[in-house]
Design an enzyme around this catalytic site. Structure first.
Site, PDB file in Angstrom:
ATOM      1  N   GLU A 136      16.340  14.196  18.423  1.00 34.46           N
ATOM      2  CA  GLU A 136      15.235  14.600  17.910  1.00 34.46           C
ATOM      3  C   GLU A 136      15.500  15.319  16.528  1.00 34.46           C
ATOM      4  O   GLU A 136      15.988  16.355  16.880  1.00 34.46           O
ATOM      5  CB  GLU A 136      14.149  15.068  18.836  1.00 34.46           C
ATOM      6  N   LYS A 155      17.139  24.214  21.727  1.00 35.59           N
ATOM      7  CA  LYS A 155      16.781  24.292  20.334  1.00 35.59           C
ATOM      8  C   LYS A 155      15.824  25.127  19.992  1.00 35.59           C
ATOM      9  O   LYS A 155      15.856  25.824  18.987  1.00 35.59           O
ATOM     10  CB  LYS A 155      16.524  22.648  19.600  1.00 35.59           C
ATOM     11  N   ARG A 180      23.680  17.673  31.943  1.00 35.64           N
ATOM     12  CA  ARG A 180      23.882  18.345  30.606  1.00 35.64           C
ATOM     13  C   ARG A 180      24.860  19.381  30.629  1.00 35.64           C
ATOM     14  O   ARG A 180      25.076  19.824  31.887  1.00 35.64           O
ATOM     15  CB  ARG A 180      22.431  18.863  30.032  1.00 35.64           C
TER      16      ARG A 180
HETATM   17  P1  ATP Z   1      17.369  20.786  23.413  1.00 32.64           P
HETATM   18  O1  ATP Z   1      16.815  21.092  24.961  1.00 32.64           O
HETATM   19  O2  ATP Z   1      18.323  21.781  22.950  1.00 32.64           O
HETATM   20  O3  ATP Z   1      15.955  20.840  22.696  1.00 32.64           O
HETATM   21  P2  ATP Z   1      16.769  17.959  23.664  1.00 32.64           P
HETATM   22  O4  ATP Z   1      17.486  17.413  24.663  1.00 32.64           O
HETATM   23  O5  ATP Z   1      15.451  18.181  23.401  1.00 32.64           O
HETATM   24  O6  ATP Z   1      17.790  19.456  23.385  1.00 32.64           O
HETATM   25  P3  ATP Z   1      17.482  15.958  21.802  1.00 32.64           P
HETATM   26  O7  ATP Z   1      17.562  15.789  20.242  1.00 32.64           O
HETATM   27  O8  ATP Z   1      16.324  15.177  22.392  1.00 32.64           O
HETATM   28  O9  ATP Z   1      17.434  17.407  22.185  1.00 32.64           O
HETATM   29  O10 ATP Z   1      18.734  15.327  22.462  1.00 32.64           O
HETATM   30  C1  ATP Z   1      19.735  14.358  21.829  1.00 32.64           C
HETATM   31  C2  ATP Z   1      20.470  13.751  22.886  1.00 32.64           C
HETATM   32  O11 ATP Z   1      21.261  14.741  23.170  1.00 32.64           O
HETATM   33  C3  ATP Z   1      19.683  13.503  24.003  1.00 32.64           C
HETATM   34  O12 ATP Z   1      20.298  12.074  24.616  1.00 32.64           O
HETATM   35  C4  ATP Z   1      20.072  14.698  24.845  1.00 32.64           C
HETATM   36  O13 ATP Z   1      19.929  14.036  26.381  1.00 32.64           O
HETATM   37  C5  ATP Z   1      21.477  14.942  24.650  1.00 32.64           C
HETATM   38  N1  ATP Z   1      21.631  16.231  24.979  1.00 32.64           N
HETATM   39  C6  ATP Z   1      20.774  17.394  24.448  1.00 32.64           C
HETATM   40  N2  ATP Z   1      21.329  18.626  25.077  1.00 32.64           N
HETATM   41  C7  ATP Z   1      22.416  18.338  25.959  1.00 32.64           C
HETATM   42  C8  ATP Z   1      23.205  18.960  26.577  1.00 32.64           C
HETATM   43  N3  ATP Z   1      23.360  20.367  26.749  1.00 32.64           N
HETATM   44  N4  ATP Z   1      24.397  18.358  27.241  1.00 32.64           N
HETATM   45  C9  ATP Z   1      24.565  16.910  27.021  1.00 32.64           C
HETATM   46  N5  ATP Z   1      23.603  16.384  26.273  1.00 32.64           N
HETATM   47  C10 ATP Z   1      22.732  16.949  25.864  1.00 32.64           C
HETATM   48 MG    MG Z   2      15.085  15.747  23.986  1.00 27.38          MG
END
Ligand code: ATP
Ligand code: MG
Length: 570
Positions: free
Chosen positions: A43, A280, A270
Site C-alpha cells: 500500500e 508504517k 511476518r
Molecule cells: P505495516 O504493518 O508496516 O503498515 P503493511 O502490511 O500494512 O505494513 P503493506 O504495504 O500492505 O504494508 O505490505 C505489503 C506486503 O508486505 C504485504 O504482502 C505484507 O503482508 C508484506 N509485509 C508487510 N510487513 C511485513 C513484515 N514485517 N514481514 C513480512 N512481510 C511483510
Molecule cells: Mg497491509
C-alpha cells in the site's frame, strides 16, 4: 551438517525449501499451474521496511526460481493516506534490492471499474446489499467472538432497491459514511470477517491516480482477491494476520467468478526485528515528529535507511533467506541482520585506513619535507582487489585511544618507551608525550626504524600491537557518523506503563565525529560506496558528501554480536 557460518556464506545459492515452495511444487507436479505468478502488493502509504524486503524476496524469489513472474501491484484503495512519493520510493527500493517486475506494474486503482461491476454483479445475484447502519450500530449488530451477530434490518432489501441505492452511492448522491455496500454472507459465522463484511464505502478524497473520478472505494478484502484474479496470480502470499480473512478471500473469488483465474492465498509469519518498530504508522510518526532525520535516516529499518547506512542489497537478500519462511510469529535478533551485513562486506568492502579521533605523531628521525608511498592490500579476502599506495611522512595521525601514558597491564598499544607496528609502514617507538596546559596529550614524539619498512623487523623482534594511521599532510578531513540501535529495548513497545515506543528511543543512537582523517585514496569515493576502516568497522559514503567534504556512516562495527549470542544459546 553445515555450520551456521557455512550456510550463511552460501547466502542466496542455498535455497532451502519451505512450506510455500512445497505447495507450489505440488501445484506444478499436478499440472494445476503451468506458470507461477506471484505479486508484491504494497500500500503506497509509506516507505518499505525490512519486513517488506522479506516479502519482496519471497515473492520475486519464487517467480525467479520457478521461471514465472512477479507483479508489482500498488494496493492503492485508501486514497487518504497514499502519495506519489511513496509509489516512487517503492519502485526504487524493489529495484535496488535486485528485482525487476518487467512490464508487470499494476495498480488496484486501475481495476476500480471492474471491481465496481463485480459488486453490482453481487447485488444483482442477491449477494450484497446497501446498509444504513451507522458505525456504532454496525459494531453492535456484528456480535462478538462468542456471540453470533444480528442481521441488519436492511439486509432483505430487494435487488432493485439495492441496485438503485448502490448506483446512487457511486453517483455521489450521499454523503461520506451515509451507507455502505455489504456482502451478504453469514451473521452467525464463527469467523467475524464473514459476518456481512463491508465491501464498498463512500469516501470523497482525491486519489493520486484516479483523482475525483470515484467517490466510492472498495475495501481491501474485496479489492485484493479480485486484483489477484484479474492478473492471473496463482499464489497470493501474505502475512498471517490475513489468515482469518482467507474464507472471505475465497468467497469473493468464488462468488464473483472473475476472469483470470483462481488465486490461492497462503500466509506466512511476518518478520519482526529486535530493537526496532516496523509498522508504517510508527515509522511515519518517527519521521513526522522529527525523531529521526527522515525515512532514509540510517537508523531506520526502512530499505532506504538501511541503504544509506551501507547495508548491501545482497546482504538483505541473504538475511531474508537465512530467516526463512515460518508459520509462527517470532522476533529475529538485529544481531543476525548485522552478521549478514558483515559477512557480505567482509568479502566485498575494500580496506582503508581512517582515524576517528586523531592524535598527531611526529617521527623525529624521519626527514622533513619527504613523503614516500607504501604498499597496502585492498582486501585480503579478495586477491583480485589488488593493492594501493599509502603516503607516509614525518607527521602522521594515530587513534587517540591507541596511546596511554600510564598503560594498565593488558594495554599493548602505544605508551612511552614502547614500540608498535604501523600497519603497512614501520615500527615506531614513543619517546615523549607533549601536553597542553590542561594536561591533555596533544602530540607524540616518536622515532621509526627504517629497517622495518613494510612492517617486519629483519632482526625478528616482535611488537604486540599494530596500529592504523594516516599521513597528516596527505590525509583528508572527514565527518563520521556513528550509529547505534534506535531503541534501548529489544521490544520498544514494552516500555514502562503508560508510555509508547517513543519513550524507549536511544538518546545515544547517533554520534557525529567531525574531525576525522581518512587516507587520500578515499578522495574519489562515491556516495554509497562501502569500505572497511581497518580495526574500526564498515563505513559507507553518505549522500551528504560533497567534493572537499567527505561524510561517512558507520554501517556496522567489526564485533560479531551474533557469534556471542550463538555461543550463549549453545
Ligand atoms: P505495516 O504493518 O508496516 O503498515 P503493511 O502490511 O500494512 O505494513 P503493506 O504495504 O500492505 O504494508 O505490505 C505489503 C506486503 O508486505 C504485504 O504482502 C505484507 O503482508 C508484506 N509485509 C508487510 N510487513 C511485513 C513484515 N514485517 N514481514 C513480512 N512481510 C511483510
Ligand atoms: Mg497491509
Amino acid at each position: 551438517m553445515k555450520t551456521e557460518k557455512g550456510a550463511a556464506a552460501e547466502g542466496m545459492e542455498a535455497k532451502p525449501t519451505n512450506f510455500i515452495r512445497e505447495i507450489i511444487d505440488a501445484d506444478v507436479a499436478s499440472g494445476k499451474h503451468k506458470e507461477i505468478v506471484t505479486r508484491f502488493p504494497p500500500e503506497p502509504n509509506g516507505y518499505l521496511h525490512i519486513g517488506h524486503a522479506k516479502s519482496i524476496c519471497i515473492n520475486f524469489g519464487i517467480a525467479r526460481d520457478y521461471g514465472g513472474r512477479c507483479h508489482l501491484r500498488m494496493d492503492d484503495t485508501n486514497p487518504t493516506k497514499e502519495e506519489r512519493e511513496y509509489i516512487e520510493s517503492i519502485q526504487t527500493d524493489v529495484r535496488w534490492l535486485g528485482f525487476d517486475w518487467g512490464p508487470h506494474e499494476y495498480y488496484a486503482s486501475d481495476y476500480y471499474q471492474q471491481i465496481y461491476e463485480h459488486a453490482v454483479g453481487l447485488v444483482r445475484e442477491g449477494k450484497a446489499f446497501v446498509c444504513h447502519l451507522n458505525a456504532d450500530q454496525m459494531r453492535e449488530y456484528r456480535g462478538t467472538l462468542t456471540e453470533p451477530g444480528k442481521q441488519s434490518p436492511y439486509r432483505e432489501r430487494s435487488v432493485e432497491e439495492n441496485l438503485d441505492l448502490f448506483a446512487r452511492m457511486k453517483n455521489g448522491e450521499f454523503s461520506d459514511g451515509h451507507c455502505v455496500l455489504r456482502a451478504k454472507i453469514d451473521m452467525t459465522s464463527p469467523n467475524m470477517n464473514m459476518r456481512d463484511p463491508v465491501i464498498f464505502r463512500i469516501l470523497r478524497a482525491s486519489h493520486p491516480r484516479t483523482g475525483d473520478a470515484w467517490c466510492v472505494y472498495p475495501m481491501y478484502d474485496f479489492a485484493h482477491p479480485l486484483s489477484d484474479a484479474f492478473e492471473g496470480v496463482t499464489h497470493s502470499i501474505c502475512t498471517l494476520e490475513f489468515e482469518d480473512h482467507r474464507p472471505l478471500y475465497d468467497w469473493v473469488v468464488r462468488e464473483c467468478r472473475p476472469v483470470g483465474g483462481t488465486p490461492r492465498q497462503i500466509e506466512f509469519a511476518r518478520l519482526n526485528l529486535s530493537y526496532t518498530v516496523m509498522s508504517k504508522r510508527k515509522l511515519l510518526r518517527l519521521v513526522k515528529d522529527g525523531l529521526v532525520s527522515g525515512w532514509d535516516d540510517p537508523r531506520m529499518p526502512t530499505i532506504q535507511g538501511m541503504r544509506r547506512r551501507g547495508y548491501p542489497p545482497t546482504a538483505l537478500r541473504a538475511f531474508a533467506d537465512r530467516v526463512g519462511v515460518a508459520k509462527r510469529e517470532s522476533t529475529v535478533d538485529l544481531a543476525l541482520l548485522e552478521y549478514c551485513v558483515r559477512e557480505d562486506l567482509n568479502k566485498t568492502a575494500p580496506r582503508v585506513m581512517a582515524v576517528l579521533n586523531p592524535l598527531k605523531v611526529v617521527i623525529t628521525n624521519y626527514p622533513a619535507g619527504e613523503t614516500e608511498q607504501l604498499e597496502a592490500v585492498n582486501n585480503p579476502e579478495d586477491p583480485a582487489a589488488g593493492k594501493r599506495q599509502v603516503p607516509f611522512s614525518r607527521e602522521i595521525f594515530i587513534e587517540r585511544e591507541d596511546f596511554m601514558e600510564n598503560p594498565p597491564p593488558k594495554f599493548f598499544r602505544l605508551a612511552p618507551g614502547r614500540e608498535v607496528r604501523l600497519r603497512y609502514a614501520y615500527f615506531i617507538k614513543c619517546a615523549e608525550a607533549i601536553k597542553n596546559a590542561a594536561g591533555e596529550v596533544t602530540e607524540l614524539r616518536c622515532t621509526y626504524d627504517p629497517a622495518t619498512r613494510g612492517g617486519d623487523a629483519p632482526d625478528g623482534r616482535k611488537v604486540k600491537a599494530t596500529l592504523h594511521w594516516v599521513d597528516a599532510g596527505c590525509s583528508l578531513a572527514a565527518e563520521v557518523r556513528l550509529y547505534d540501535k534506535l531503541f534501548t529495548r529489544e521490544n520498544p513497545e514494552a516500555g514502562p506503563e503508560g508510555t509508547d515506543f517513543s519513550a524507549n528511543l536511544n538518546p545515544d543512537s547517533l554520534k557525529v565525529l567531525s574531525d576525522c582523517r581518512v587516507e587520500p585514496h578515499l578522495a574519489a569515493a562515491q556516495p554509497e560506496s562501502r569500505w572497511q576502516f581497518e580495526r574500526l568497522g564498515y563505513f559507507c559514503v553518505d549522500n551528504d558528501s560533497a567534493p572537499g567534504k567527505l561524510v561517512f556512516n558507520r554501517t556496522v562495527t567489526l564485533k560479531d554480536e551474533w557469534a556471542k549470542i550463538q555461543k550463549r544459546g549453545a
